[in-house]
Design a protein around this motif. Structure first.
Motif, PDB file in Angstrom:
ATOM      1  N   ARG A   1      25.314   2.140 -32.776  1.00  0.00           N
ATOM      2  CA  ARG A   1      24.991   3.564 -32.834  1.00  0.00           C
ATOM      3  C   ARG A   1      23.635   3.890 -32.215  1.00  0.00           C
ATOM      4  O   ARG A   1      23.232   5.040 -32.215  1.00  0.00           O
ATOM      5  CB  ARG A   1      25.005   4.038 -34.297  1.00  0.00           C
ATOM      6  CG  ARG A   1      26.380   4.030 -34.934  1.00  0.00           C
ATOM      7  CD  ARG A   1      26.315   4.584 -36.352  1.00  0.00           C
ATOM      8  NE  ARG A   1      27.632   4.783 -36.920  1.00  0.00           N
ATOM      9  CZ  ARG A   1      28.321   3.859 -37.575  1.00  0.00           C
ATOM     10  NH1 ARG A   1      27.799   2.646 -37.737  1.00  0.00           N
ATOM     11  NH2 ARG A   1      29.520   4.120 -38.061  1.00  0.00           N
ATOM     12  N   SER A   2      22.935   2.871 -31.716  1.00  0.00           N
ATOM     13  CA  SER A   2      21.597   3.146 -31.189  1.00  0.00           C
ATOM     14  C   SER A   2      21.313   2.456 -29.868  1.00  0.00           C
ATOM     15  O   SER A   2      20.190   2.526 -29.363  1.00  0.00           O
ATOM     16  CB  SER A   2      20.537   2.720 -32.218  1.00  0.00           C
ATOM     17  OG  SER A   2      20.633   1.320 -32.478  1.00  0.00           O
ATOM     18  N   SER A   3      22.299   1.788 -29.255  1.00  0.00           N
ATOM     19  CA  SER A   3      22.037   1.096 -27.998  1.00  0.00           C
ATOM     20  C   SER A   3      23.348   0.813 -27.268  1.00  0.00           C
ATOM     21  O   SER A   3      24.425   0.815 -27.869  1.00  0.00           O
ATOM     22  CB  SER A   3      21.315  -0.233 -28.263  1.00  0.00           C
ATOM     23  OG  SER A   3      22.122  -1.094 -29.062  1.00  0.00           O
ATOM     24  N   LEU A   4      23.226   0.570 -25.965  1.00  0.00           N
ATOM     25  CA  LEU A   4      24.363   0.124 -25.169  1.00  0.00           C
ATOM     26  C   LEU A   4      24.309  -1.393 -25.100  1.00  0.00           C
ATOM     27  O   LEU A   4      23.286  -1.972 -24.732  1.00  0.00           O
ATOM     28  CB  LEU A   4      24.304   0.707 -23.753  1.00  0.00           C
ATOM     29  CG  LEU A   4      25.447   0.278 -22.831  1.00  0.00           C
ATOM     30  CD1 LEU A   4      26.744   0.982 -23.233  1.00  0.00           C
ATOM     31  CD2 LEU A   4      25.115   0.574 -21.374  1.00  0.00           C
ATOM     32  N   VAL A   5      25.407  -2.048 -25.447  1.00  0.00           N
ATOM     33  CA  VAL A   5      25.489  -3.501 -25.441  1.00  0.00           C
ATOM     34  C   VAL A   5      26.486  -3.933 -24.374  1.00  0.00           C
ATOM     35  O   VAL A   5      27.646  -3.518 -24.391  1.00  0.00           O
ATOM     36  CB  VAL A   5      25.912  -4.037 -26.826  1.00  0.00           C
ATOM     37  CG1 VAL A   5      26.154  -5.543 -26.774  1.00  0.00           C
ATOM     38  CG2 VAL A   5      24.840  -3.709 -27.863  1.00  0.00           C
ATOM     39  N   VAL A   6      26.010  -4.756 -23.438  1.00  0.00           N
ATOM     40  CA  VAL A   6      26.843  -5.213 -22.325  1.00  0.00           C
ATOM     41  C   VAL A   6      26.933  -6.741 -22.380  1.00  0.00           C
ATOM     42  O   VAL A   6      25.908  -7.425 -22.432  1.00  0.00           O
ATOM     43  CB  VAL A   6      26.251  -4.781 -20.970  1.00  0.00           C
ATOM     44  CG1 VAL A   6      27.203  -5.161 -19.838  1.00  0.00           C
ATOM     45  CG2 VAL A   6      25.958  -3.280 -20.949  1.00  0.00           C
ATOM     46  N   LEU A   7      28.158  -7.265 -22.374  1.00  0.00           N
ATOM     47  CA  LEU A   7      28.369  -8.709 -22.338  1.00  0.00           C
ATOM     48  C   LEU A   7      28.262  -9.171 -20.888  1.00  0.00           C
ATOM     49  O   LEU A   7      28.969  -8.658 -20.012  1.00  0.00           O
ATOM     50  CB  LEU A   7      29.728  -9.069 -22.921  1.00  0.00           C
ATOM     51  CG  LEU A   7      30.012  -8.552 -24.338  1.00  0.00           C
ATOM     52  CD1 LEU A   7      31.340  -9.104 -24.848  1.00  0.00           C
ATOM     53  CD2 LEU A   7      28.884  -8.895 -25.299  1.00  0.00           C
ATOM     54  N   VAL A   8      27.364 -10.135 -20.655  1.00  0.00           N
ATOM     55  CA  VAL A   8      27.067 -10.572 -19.287  1.00  0.00           C
ATOM     56  C   VAL A   8      26.998 -12.091 -19.226  1.00  0.00           C
ATOM     57  O   VAL A   8      27.030 -12.775 -20.256  1.00  0.00           O
ATOM     58  CB  VAL A   8      25.726  -9.979 -18.796  1.00  0.00           C
ATOM     59  CG1 VAL A   8      25.768  -8.463 -18.769  1.00  0.00           C
ATOM     60  CG2 VAL A   8      24.565 -10.461 -19.681  1.00  0.00           C
ATOM     61  N   ARG A   9      26.874 -12.593 -18.008  1.00  0.00           N
ATOM     62  CA  ARG A   9      26.572 -14.014 -17.788  1.00  0.00           C
ATOM     63  C   ARG A   9      25.358 -14.118 -16.877  1.00  0.00           C
ATOM     64  O   ARG A   9      25.221 -13.362 -15.908  1.00  0.00           O
ATOM     65  CB  ARG A   9      27.763 -14.760 -17.191  1.00  0.00           C
ATOM     66  CG  ARG A   9      28.894 -14.953 -18.199  1.00  0.00           C
ATOM     67  CD  ARG A   9      29.971 -15.894 -17.720  1.00  0.00           C
ATOM     68  NE  ARG A   9      30.971 -16.088 -18.765  1.00  0.00           N
ATOM     69  CZ  ARG A   9      30.920 -17.025 -19.716  1.00  0.00           C
ATOM     70  NH1 ARG A   9      29.903 -17.888 -19.718  1.00  0.00           N
ATOM     71  NH2 ARG A   9      31.851 -17.120 -20.632  1.00  0.00           N
ATOM     72  N   ARG A  10      24.489 -15.069 -17.192  1.00  0.00           N
ATOM     73  CA  ARG A  10      23.302 -15.298 -16.383  1.00  0.00           C
ATOM     74  C   ARG A  10      23.687 -16.044 -15.106  1.00  0.00           C
ATOM     75  O   ARG A  10      24.824 -16.536 -14.983  1.00  0.00           O
ATOM     76  CB  ARG A  10      22.276 -16.078 -17.211  1.00  0.00           C
ATOM     77  CG  ARG A  10      21.923 -15.369 -18.510  1.00  0.00           C
ATOM     78  CD  ARG A  10      20.971 -16.179 -19.357  1.00  0.00           C
ATOM     79  NE  ARG A  10      19.596 -16.038 -18.896  1.00  0.00           N
ATOM     80  CZ  ARG A  10      18.553 -16.676 -19.443  1.00  0.00           C
ATOM     81  NH1 ARG A  10      18.752 -17.510 -20.465  1.00  0.00           N
ATOM     82  NH2 ARG A  10      17.345 -16.483 -18.993  1.00  0.00           N
ATOM     83  N   PRO A  11      22.770 -16.173 -14.151  1.00  0.00           N
ATOM     84  CA  PRO A  11      23.107 -16.832 -12.883  1.00  0.00           C
ATOM     85  C   PRO A  11      23.668 -18.242 -13.048  1.00  0.00           C
ATOM     86  O   PRO A  11      24.478 -18.684 -12.229  1.00  0.00           O
ATOM     87  CB  PRO A  11      21.763 -16.850 -12.143  1.00  0.00           C
ATOM     88  CG  PRO A  11      21.039 -15.652 -12.659  1.00  0.00           C
ATOM     89  CD  PRO A  11      21.415 -15.566 -14.116  1.00  0.00           C
ATOM     90  N   ASP A  12      23.264 -18.945 -14.121  1.00  0.00           N
ATOM     91  CA  ASP A  12      23.776 -20.303 -14.332  1.00  0.00           C
ATOM     92  C   ASP A  12      25.087 -20.317 -15.121  1.00  0.00           C
ATOM     93  O   ASP A  12      25.601 -21.385 -15.470  1.00  0.00           O
ATOM     94  CB  ASP A  12      22.739 -21.167 -15.043  1.00  0.00           C
ATOM     95  CG  ASP A  12      22.407 -20.671 -16.445  1.00  0.00           C
ATOM     96  OD1 ASP A  12      22.989 -19.638 -16.880  1.00  0.00           O
ATOM     97  OD2 ASP A  12      21.572 -21.304 -17.123  1.00  0.00           O
ATOM     98  N   GLY A  13      25.635 -19.140 -15.411  1.00  0.00           N
ATOM     99  CA  GLY A  13      26.897 -19.059 -16.126  1.00  0.00           C
ATOM    100  C   GLY A  13      26.772 -18.926 -17.633  1.00  0.00           C
ATOM    101  O   GLY A  13      27.779 -18.733 -18.326  1.00  0.00           O
ATOM    102  N   THR A  14      25.565 -19.014 -18.159  1.00  0.00           N
ATOM    103  CA  THR A  14      25.354 -18.898 -19.600  1.00  0.00           C
ATOM    104  C   THR A  14      25.704 -17.494 -20.085  1.00  0.00           C
ATOM    105  O   THR A  14      25.216 -16.507 -19.520  1.00  0.00           O
ATOM    106  CB  THR A  14      23.886 -19.185 -19.955  1.00  0.00           C
ATOM    107  OG1 THR A  14      23.509 -20.459 -19.451  1.00  0.00           O
ATOM    108  CG2 THR A  14      23.685 -19.162 -21.472  1.00  0.00           C
ATOM    109  N   PRO A  15      26.525 -17.391 -21.136  1.00  0.00           N
ATOM    110  CA  PRO A  15      26.822 -16.055 -21.669  1.00  0.00           C
ATOM    111  C   PRO A  15      25.591 -15.449 -22.334  1.00  0.00           C
ATOM    112  O   PRO A  15      24.772 -16.160 -22.932  1.00  0.00           O
ATOM    113  CB  PRO A  15      27.937 -16.313 -22.685  1.00  0.00           C
ATOM    114  CG  PRO A  15      27.794 -17.753 -23.063  1.00  0.00           C
ATOM    115  CD  PRO A  15      27.250 -18.450 -21.850  1.00  0.00           C
ATOM    116  N   ALA A  16      25.446 -14.144 -22.219  1.00  0.00           N
ATOM    117  CA  ALA A  16      24.301 -13.444 -22.797  1.00  0.00           C
ATOM    118  C   ALA A  16      24.700 -12.009 -23.100  1.00  0.00           C
ATOM    119  O   ALA A  16      25.820 -11.581 -22.820  1.00  0.00           O
ATOM    120  CB  ALA A  16      23.109 -13.480 -21.843  1.00  0.00           C
TER     121      ALA A  16
END
Length: 298
Positions: free
Chosen positions: A51-66
């Motif tokens: 309710r207070s932020s946008l959350v985006v599921l991403v991967r870093r350049p090395d493939g690590t989920p973040a």
């Protein structure tokens, strides 16, 4: 990818943040810039999200989920960043980048769809309380990290509560009296999560449960525990033994975390009334009714 903010976020910000429309309008471009700067690969926007932020599921350049989290200034993102850096992953999600980008946090990926709330109630309370205990540490001693105090935060809230309608005047008066008494002699000063509840504890890989989404504040532990007391308030209200269950919950949580029961009851009262009055003010009468009935049990 289109960074469309979930409706839950848009609605909640519209209730609480004066300049929300401007921030939401800029959000797609802000997200694109944040992704490009970090060379991230986007998987999806978390829906329904918070309710207070946008959350985006991403991967870093090395493939690590973040997780890429974008937070409006009104929600104090730099305070959140400072708290997460101070906890350094102990009981809370890990901050993944040392550099500062205003309103943008890159975080360890937990399991966003699995919270403590998914457990049976007794187990959920136990796991949530254990997580909260790990967060209660001495606040940073340096001047670079300044957090709002419980007195400051509740002072702002109390000023708004005094303007509530006459129909809730009795509860408001009791809540304000409780606050004044509690602030007279706080037993300790700790860094607190600030908005802790079962849904703020997610399953992780390096630890079974980790806290997310703090709105950190410095003060006594009972303040932080108070929000947990009313978790699943709709179930409590629907139960014929709801009042008795609430009293047992206060006793059990206070004893397990070595917090004074009366202080926990007082802060639970204040926070429930404050939330109820706020729900009335923004046009959520059903939520207000639940919260104020709960507060009446205290």
């Amino acid at each position: 990818m289109a960074f469309e903010p979930p409706q839950r976020l848009v609605r909640a910000l519209g209730e609480s943040v004066p300049d929300a429309d401007e921030w939401v309008d800029r959000l797609p471009e802000t997200a694109r810039q944040a992704v490009a700067l970090r060379e991230l690969t986007v998987e999806r926007v978390q829906v329904p999200g918070g309710r207070s932020s946008l959350v985006v599921l991403v991967r870093r350049p090395d493939g690590t989920p973040a997780v890429l989290k974008l937070v409006p200034p009104r929600s104090r993102p730099e305070s959140e960043r400072a708290a997460l850096a101070h906890w350094d992953g102990r009981g809370a999600v890990q901050l993944l980048e040392p550099f500062v980008t205003e309103g943008v946090l890159l975080l360890e990926r937990l399991h966003p769809d699995v919270s403590v709330r998914s457990l049976p109630e007794a187990k959920a309370l136990l796991e949530a309380a254990g997580t909260l205990r790990r967060l209660w540490v001495e606040p940073p001693g340096d001047d670079a990290h300044v957090f709002e105090t419980v007195a400051e935060r509740t002072g702002r809230q109390a000023a708004v509560m005094r303007g509530a309608s006459a129909e809730v005047a009795g509860l408001v008066s009791a809540a304000l009296d409780a606050r004044e008494s509690l602030l007279a002699a706080p037993p300790e000063k700790r860094l607190l999560h600030g908005t802790f509840r079962q849904s703020k504890v997610l399953a992780g890989d390096r630890s079974p449960w980790l806290a997310v989404g703090p709105d950190p504040v410095v003060g006594e532990c009972a303040f932080d525990l108070a929000r947990l007391v009313r978790d699943r308030v709709e179930d409590l209200i629907a139960s014929p033994s709801g009042a008795a269950t609430t009293r047992r919950r206060i006793k059990r949580l206070a004893e397990s975390l070595e917090v004074d029961q009366d202080r926990l009851r007082g802060w639970t009262l204040f926070r429930a009334v404050e939330s109820g009055v706020r729900a009335l003010r923004v046009g959520r009468p059903k939520d207000a009714e639940l919260l104020l009935e709960f507060a009446g049990w205290l």
